[in-house]
Design a protein around this motif. Structure first.
Motif, mmCIF file in Angstrom:
data_model
loop_
_atom_site.group_PDB
_atom_site.id
_atom_site.type_symbol
_atom_site.label_atom_id
_atom_site.label_comp_id
_atom_site.label_asym_id
_atom_site.label_seq_id
_atom_site.Cartn_x
_atom_site.Cartn_y
_atom_site.Cartn_z
ATOM 1 N N UNK A 114 0.830 -1.204 0.000
ATOM 2 C CA UNK A 114 0.000 0.000 0.000
ATOM 3 C C UNK A 114 0.866 1.256 0.000
ATOM 4 N N UNK A 115 1.961 1.212 0.791
ATOM 5 C CA UNK A 115 2.886 2.350 0.811
ATOM 6 C C UNK A 115 3.517 2.546 -0.554
ATOM 7 N N UNK A 116 3.878 1.434 -1.213
ATOM 8 C CA UNK A 116 4.463 1.523 -2.558
ATOM 9 C C UNK A 116 3.465 2.093 -3.546
ATOM 10 N N UNK A 117 2.188 1.691 -3.375
ATOM 11 C CA UNK A 117 1.132 2.182 -4.260
ATOM 12 C C UNK A 117 0.984 3.685 -4.119
ATOM 13 N N UNK A 118 1.006 4.169 -2.864
ATOM 14 C CA UNK A 118 0.888 5.602 -2.636
ATOM 15 C C UNK A 118 2.081 6.351 -3.219
ATOM 16 N N UNK A 119 3.284 5.745 -3.067
ATOM 17 C CA UNK A 119 4.486 6.382 -3.613
ATOM 18 C C UNK A 119 4.401 6.480 -5.132
ATOM 19 N N UNK A 120 3.995 5.383 -5.769
ATOM 20 C CA UNK A 120 3.899 5.379 -7.227
ATOM 21 C C UNK A 120 2.804 6.311 -7.723
ATOM 22 N N UNK B 26 13.182 21.929 -2.222
ATOM 23 C CA UNK B 26 12.852 20.855 -3.159
ATOM 24 C C UNK B 26 12.387 19.595 -2.432
ATOM 25 N N UNK B 27 12.959 19.333 -1.268
ATOM 26 C CA UNK B 27 12.573 18.128 -0.531
ATOM 27 C C UNK B 27 11.154 18.227 0.006
ATOM 28 N N UNK B 28 10.635 19.446 0.131
ATOM 29 C CA UNK B 28 9.284 19.633 0.656
ATOM 30 C C UNK B 28 8.215 19.629 -0.428
ATOM 31 N N UNK B 29 8.607 19.716 -1.681
ATOM 32 C CA UNK B 29 7.612 19.698 -2.763
ATOM 33 C C UNK B 29 7.102 18.277 -2.945
ATOM 34 N N UNK B 30 5.782 18.061 -2.904
ATOM 35 C CA UNK B 30 5.242 16.701 -3.007
ATOM 36 C C UNK B 30 5.269 16.177 -4.441
ATOM 37 N N UNK B 31 5.339 14.868 -4.578
ATOM 38 C CA UNK B 31 5.151 14.233 -5.868
ATOM 39 C C UNK B 31 6.362 14.110 -6.760
ATOM 40 N N UNK B 32 7.519 14.650 -6.345
ATOM 41 C CA UNK B 32 8.697 14.600 -7.210
ATOM 42 C C UNK B 32 9.432 13.277 -7.040
ATOM 43 N N UNK B 33 9.913 12.724 -8.153
ATOM 44 C CA UNK B 33 10.763 11.541 -8.100
ATOM 45 C C UNK B 33 12.177 11.991 -7.730
ATOM 46 N N UNK C 213 13.035 21.052 -24.501
ATOM 47 C CA UNK C 213 14.166 20.294 -23.936
ATOM 48 C C UNK C 213 14.026 20.145 -22.422
ATOM 49 N N UNK C 214 13.665 21.243 -21.747
ATOM 50 C CA UNK C 214 13.572 21.165 -20.293
ATOM 51 C C UNK C 214 12.399 20.275 -19.877
ATOM 52 N N UNK C 215 11.275 20.392 -20.555
ATOM 53 C CA UNK C 215 10.113 19.560 -20.222
ATOM 54 C C UNK C 215 10.439 18.085 -20.419
ATOM 55 N N UNK C 216 11.192 17.774 -21.464
ATOM 56 C CA UNK C 216 11.581 16.375 -21.711
ATOM 57 C C UNK C 216 12.435 15.855 -20.562
ATOM 58 N N UNK C 217 13.388 16.668 -20.128
ATOM 59 C CA UNK C 217 14.288 16.267 -19.048
ATOM 60 C C UNK C 217 13.517 16.067 -17.744
ATOM 61 N N UNK C 218 12.629 16.995 -17.422
ATOM 62 C CA UNK C 218 11.939 16.950 -16.133
ATOM 63 C C UNK C 218 10.794 15.944 -16.122
ATOM 64 N N UNK C 219 9.891 16.026 -17.086
ATOM 65 C CA UNK C 219 8.681 15.203 -17.054
ATOM 66 C C UNK C 219 9.016 13.722 -17.226
ATOM 67 N N UNK C 220 10.002 13.401 -18.078
ATOM 68 C CA UNK C 220 10.342 12.000 -18.344
ATOM 69 C C UNK C 220 11.208 11.365 -17.259
ATOM 70 N N UNK C 221 11.680 12.172 -16.311
ATOM 71 C CA UNK C 221 12.659 11.663 -15.335
ATOM 72 C C UNK C 221 12.129 10.463 -14.565
ATOM 73 N N UNK C 222 10.857 10.502 -14.162
ATOM 74 C CA UNK C 222 10.311 9.418 -13.323
ATOM 75 C C UNK C 222 10.414 8.069 -14.028
ATOM 76 N N UNK C 223 10.055 8.016 -15.309
ATOM 77 C CA UNK C 223 10.105 6.743 -16.032
ATOM 78 C C UNK C 223 11.530 6.321 -16.372
ATOM 79 N N UNK C 224 12.388 7.280 -16.664
ATOM 80 C CA UNK C 224 13.737 6.944 -17.129
ATOM 81 C C UNK C 224 14.676 6.529 -16.000
#
Length: 359
Positions: free
Chosen positions: A16-22, A48-55, A170-181
């Protein structure tokens, strides 16, 4: 040794914790106000550490480009608003929920609705960052440096301050794709298939903004003459980007993951999707009933159009459950007159209208 029930409970809590993280996502930057660049202390990691949802990868980018974060949040908000506009008359209306996943559990399904959401969110980031560059809000970029279009008349000047869509892309590609890559997936696994789906749809969203940017020009001259023209690169209205992605949603391709770790068409008779097309790996729920497991919010209580035969019609919207009629009072401006000079004065007209909501 722990008993089996305790081990089972621990496993459940862990999953459940993993599900919430993902489920958490950078989209949550749209729901929580992000501090403006001038509020950041350079190199202050706690921000940055306080912003929610970032990988982890996105958090590192945040530390390097803190002043970008407010505009990433604006881009996410722009994408959410556009999603809600495009699906306002559908069973699934892009509703947000009060947690870091923004859209809730429904995003765990690799449906075509999820595909659209990823695409329009990525598009929003390209749009917001590109415009912030042009407006001088970011220290790492400025006006567009796009080359002069070959078909631009020779006597027209190529200058002005254009939207920097190259940097935004370029920046959107770097940031948005980071979680999957940043993750390692088992080749051919469902998790890899979903990651490849997300990356494809992110790219489709970015390309929609990039491809739709066009040349804008302004005339110069005495007494309104157009003896000189200055032209620059300008982003398309985001509503047009949303319309383009909605068309891609309607023609999205059903895919599956191969043992070699690549996406292939479920039906090989269809054309192979291009990088500008949306793809999905799971069928969509019908979204008729509230379902905590899938995250469907259902259509009970939704307004419907009794005379429409489309998706907003009461028959389809209410999934055959029927609907209730009620009367509501609508107040509108009417009998407007222009007065010299220079204002318009209107009266307020009230009208009682019939409205219908799904049972």
């Amino acid at each position: 040794m722990p008993s089996l029930p305790l081990l089972f409970t621990a496993a459940l809590l862990s999953s459940w914790a993993q599900l919430l993280t993902d489920a958490s996502s950078w989209w949550s930057l749209a729901m929580n106000p992000v501090q403006r660049p001038e509020m950041f202390i350079i190199g202050a990691q706690p921000v940055c550490s306080q912003l929610p949802g970032l990988s982890p990868g996105q958090r590192k980018l945040c530390q390097l480009y803190q002043e970008h974060m407010a505009y990433i949040g604006e881009g996410a908000k722009m994408g959410i608003r556009e999603c809600q506009h495009q699906f306002r008359q559908r069973r699934w209306n892009c509703s947000t929920v009060d947690n870091t996943s923004v859209f809730g559990r429904v995003m765990q399904i690799g449906s075509r609705e999820t595909a659209f959401t990823y695409a329009v969110s990525a598009a929003g980031v390209v749009n917001a960052i590109s415009r912030a560059c042009r407006e001088g809000e970011l220290s790492t970029c400025g006006c567009s440096r796009a080359v002069r279009p070959k078909d631009l008349p020779r006597d027209w000047l190529w200058g002005g301050c254009g939207d920097n869509v190259e940097y935004g892309y370029r920046f959107a590609k770097e940031f948005v794709d980071a979680r999957e890559r940043e993750k390692n997936f088992v080749k051919g696994s469902e998790e890899q298939g979903r990651a490849l789906m997300n990356l494809q749809n992110n790219e489709a969203g970015r390309r929609a903004v990039y491809k739709m940017a066009d040349v804008a020009c302004k005339c110069h001259g005495v007494s309104g003459s157009c003896s000189l023209k200055t032209c620059w690169l300008q982003l398309a209205e985001f509503r047009k980007v949303g319309d383009r992605l909605k068309e891609k949603y309607d023609g999205a391709a059903a895919m599956r993951i191969t043992r070699q770790g690549k996406l292939e068409l479920v039906n090989s008779r269809f054309n192979q999707p291009t990088p500008e097309d949306l793809v999905y790996v799971d069928p969509s729920p019908d979204y008729c009933l509230r379902n905590e497991t899938t995250g469907s919010m259902g259509t009970q209580g939704r307004l419907c159009n009794k005379t429409s035969e489309g998706m907003d019609g009461c028959e389809l919207m209410c999934c055959g459950r029927g609907y209730d009629r009620f009367k509501s009072v609508q107040v509108e401006r009417c009998h407007c007159k222009f007065h010299w000079c220079c204002f318009v004065r209107c009266k307020k007209c009230t009208e009682i209208v019939d409205q219908y909501i799904c049972k």
